[in-house]
Design a protein around this motif. Structure first.
Motif, PDB file in Angstrom:
ATOM      1  N   GLU A 163       8.669 -16.245   4.587  1.00  0.00           N
ATOM      2  CA  GLU A 163       7.493 -16.792   5.279  1.00  0.00           C
ATOM      3  C   GLU A 163       6.551 -15.654   5.663  1.00  0.00           C
ATOM      4  O   GLU A 163       7.008 -14.548   5.995  1.00  0.00           O
ATOM      5  CB  GLU A 163       7.962 -17.538   6.546  1.00  0.00           C
ATOM      6  N   ASP A 164       5.261 -15.928   5.611  1.00  0.00           N
ATOM      7  CA  ASP A 164       4.268 -14.890   5.946  1.00  0.00           C
ATOM      8  C   ASP A 164       4.021 -14.936   7.464  1.00  0.00           C
ATOM      9  O   ASP A 164       3.255 -15.759   7.937  1.00  0.00           O
ATOM     10  CB  ASP A 164       2.982 -15.175   5.158  1.00  0.00           C
TER      11      ASP A 164
ATOM     12  N   ARG B 165       5.616  -4.676   9.284  1.00  0.00           N
ATOM     13  CA  ARG B 165       5.242  -5.987   9.807  1.00  0.00           C
ATOM     14  C   ARG B 165       5.143  -5.855  11.319  1.00  0.00           C
ATOM     15  O   ARG B 165       6.074  -5.364  11.968  1.00  0.00           O
ATOM     16  CB  ARG B 165       6.368  -6.939   9.583  1.00  0.00           C
TER      17      ARG B 165
ATOM     18  N   ARG C  96      -3.348  -8.993   7.200  1.00  0.00           N
ATOM     19  CA  ARG C  96      -2.973  -7.891   6.324  1.00  0.00           C
ATOM     20  C   ARG C  96      -4.000  -6.773   6.477  1.00  0.00           C
ATOM     21  O   ARG C  96      -5.200  -7.049   6.543  1.00  0.00           O
ATOM     22  CB  ARG C  96      -2.963  -8.387   4.877  1.00  0.00           C
TER      23      ARG C  96
END
Ligand code: UDP
Length: 240
Positions: free
Chosen positions: A231-232, A214, A184
């Motif tokens: 989901e990350d 993203r 991030r």
């Protein structure tokens, strides 16, 4: 549909994503078909998908300029290259039975529709994949900037920048094994540290309009779907 984290996304693929990793021709029909299948699955799950495909597999204006061609002409050729890629993807999606429209920033009425924001939104609402071709329609820009611009215009909740690697790294992970992965980060961090994500114009546009992005490897089958299910995956870039 309710379990998806977004309603509308803008997916940015580079032109090179359509090429076979072994080289050869600029568009590998099998790869286009594979990507089209992934996109259709997203649509089937209820997601509205806007798509921008670059033209780097065919031509980039800056590269032809350094070889002596006029830059503006080279960029116009590059924008037309994105139309070629968009038509290939349109064909692959239609083959799978997925409704799709190509809208272009340059007028090529016999081949595709002009880009009109309100019509684009209508196509998306009707669950048609909408491919935005010919970049911004102006030389000296990139399709990353075009993708950011269209994402903001169509009010996408997320832009997904497809890469060959897992996300954003401090250095090229294919060359430097010590490159640090960023799960991030903020747009300012990406800009200040000159991380190789997208060009400055595109990053600033996303930052100033608070569009999250993203960065992820979309060649991992089902990855975008898993992201949409919560989901990350990859790196998330945000304003703050
Ligand atoms: N291009 C342009 N204006 C735009 C978008 C693209 O002039 O708004 C031209 C430019 O020459 C660029 C080429 O089209 O190099 C292909 O786009 P890009 O390099 O962004 O493709 P990608 O690297 O994503 O495949």
């Amino acid at each position: 549909m309710s379990q998806l984290i977004c309603r509308r996304i803008l997916l940015k693929l580079s032109g090179e994503a359509l090429m076979s990793p072994q080289g050869g021709s600029s568009i590998d029909p099998e790869i286009v078909q594979r990507l089209a299948k992934e996109i259709k699955e997203l649509c089937d799950a209820g997601l509205q998908v806007g798509l921008v495909i670059g033209g780097g597999n065919i031509l980039r204006g800056a590269e032809t300029a350094s070889a002596g061609l006029n830059r503006v002409t080279g960029d116009q050729m590059g924008m037309l290259a994105t139309v070629i890629n968009a038509l290939a993807m349109q064909d692959a999606l239609e083959y799978l039975g997925q409704p799709v429209r190509v809208m272009t920033a340059l007028k090529i009425n016999q081949v595709c529709e002009d880009y009109i924001k309100r019509r684009a939104v209508r196509h998306l609402e009707k669950k048609r994949v909408t491919i935005f071709a010919a970049g911004t329609g102006n030389p000296f820009f990139t399709t990353d900037t075009a993708a950011s611009l269209r994402a903001i215009e169509i009010e996408a909740e997320l832009m997904i920048k497809a890469t060959k690697v897992r996300g954003v790294f401090s250095d090229d992970p294919e060359k430097n094994p010590d490159a640090r992965f960023y799960p991030r980060l903020t747009y300012d961090e990406a800009l200040d540290q000159r991380l190789n994500v997208m060009d400055t114009t595109a990053l600033v546009l996303c930052r100033d309009n608070d569009l999250p992005m993203r960065v992820m490897n979309i060649f991992e089958p089902g990855a975008v779907m898993r992201l949409m299910q919560g989901e990350d995956i990859g790196s998330l870039i945000v304003k703050k």
